[in-house]
Scaffold this motif. Structure first.
Motif: not given
Length: 293
Positions: A20-24, A180-190, A230-236
């Protein structure tokens, strides 16, 4: 016959379908390659009352809807909701649906599915009237031929191309910068790729010509066509559906791409040249040569 020698060798580390587009996404050990990409990828889409698609851009809680692919059906689950069962072989009335600039033929999936999505994605004081549609396989929606070098590359409800390919090294590079910028790592799911490659350097997916995948049925060939803006979705955050700006902010520091007017890119949109009906599997080898421009 002498095996070809490639500039780089990778393996398929992950295969992910987004029914489903835009779902997991659904991670699979193997999946059929079709002319529109991976089987069932973006075969369904959520639309508003006008038939226009909706996505995490407007409704970030779509990230929390998790499909499971069974033998004859897709099962959708979301927090606080009963499971929704969608049969593969059943649709209801034909409709028209809009995805970006394209209006396409589709099938409505009925009132139960519509109510399920409307209930889950509505916020207090902001009721949503939504419906689930399925792409009509008889409809031919082509990727932008400016980027495919004239090759007709059909896709379903994806943003524009059959496949998205990214690499583990590109994600590791981003995470090194985030940490290095003191943020958390993210997963490829983004980033929602279909094929994740291992064994190559960061951004090598940007720099290669055709990907040659060794399958049991013979060689499948995928051509990288367009860097993926990339749109805003990787920030979610796909676990919480909460948006924070650090991912795209970091990408802007090193991933502005002149090929797409300076947009931030991550991953490569690909088209299918050969290998329709071949089975892609995690662990298969992928060879490619660098592109000289």
């Amino acid at each position: 016959m002498t095996a070809p020698v490639f500039d780089l060798q990778a393996i398929i580390a992950r295969l992910v379908v987004y029914p489903v587009k835009s779902c997991a996404g659904v991670e699979l050990p193997e999946v059929l390659l079709t002319e529109t990409g991976l089987e069932f990828d973006r075969a369904w889409m959520v639309v508003d009352a006008t038939g226009e698609f909706v996505s995490q851009r407007e409704l970030p809680r779509m990230a929390l809807i998790q499909p499971t692919m069974k033998h004859m059906e897709m099962v959708l689950r979301a927090p606080g909701m009963l499971a929704l069962h969608i049969a593969f072989d059943r649709v209801e009335k034909p409709v028209r649906a809009k995805v970006w600039k394209d209006e396409v033929a589709a099938y409505d999936m009925g009132d139960i599915a519509a109510q399920w999505f409307s209930d889950f994605l509505s916020e207090p004081g902001k009721p949503q009237v939504l419906r689930l549609v399925r792409f009509d396989p008889e409809h031919k929606r082509l990727s932008n031929m400016k980027w495919t070098d004239g090759v007709e590359a059909p896709n379903q409800f994806s943003d524009g191309f059959p496949l998205l390919v990214a690499s583990e090294a590109s994600l590791a590079e981003l995470n090194d910068k985030l940490v290095a910028a003191e943020h958390g790592a993210v997963t490829m799911a983004r980033f929602r790729p279909n094929i994740v490659l291992a064994g190559i350097e960061a951004q090598d997916e940007d720099r290669v010509e055709t990907l040659h995948i060794a399958t049991t049925e013979g060689e499948a060939r995928l051509r990288p066509a367009k860097p993926c803006p990339r749109c805003p979705i990787p920030d979610i955050d796909p676990v919480t559906a909460v948006s924070t700006p650090e991912v795209n902010d970091m990408l802007r520091t090193y991933r502005a791409n002149p090929k797409v007017d300076g947009a931030v890119t991550f991953g490569m949109n690909c088209i299918v040249l050969d290998g329709v009906e071949h089975l892609l599997k995690v662990g298969q080898s992928v060879g490619a040569n660098y592109r000289f421009e």
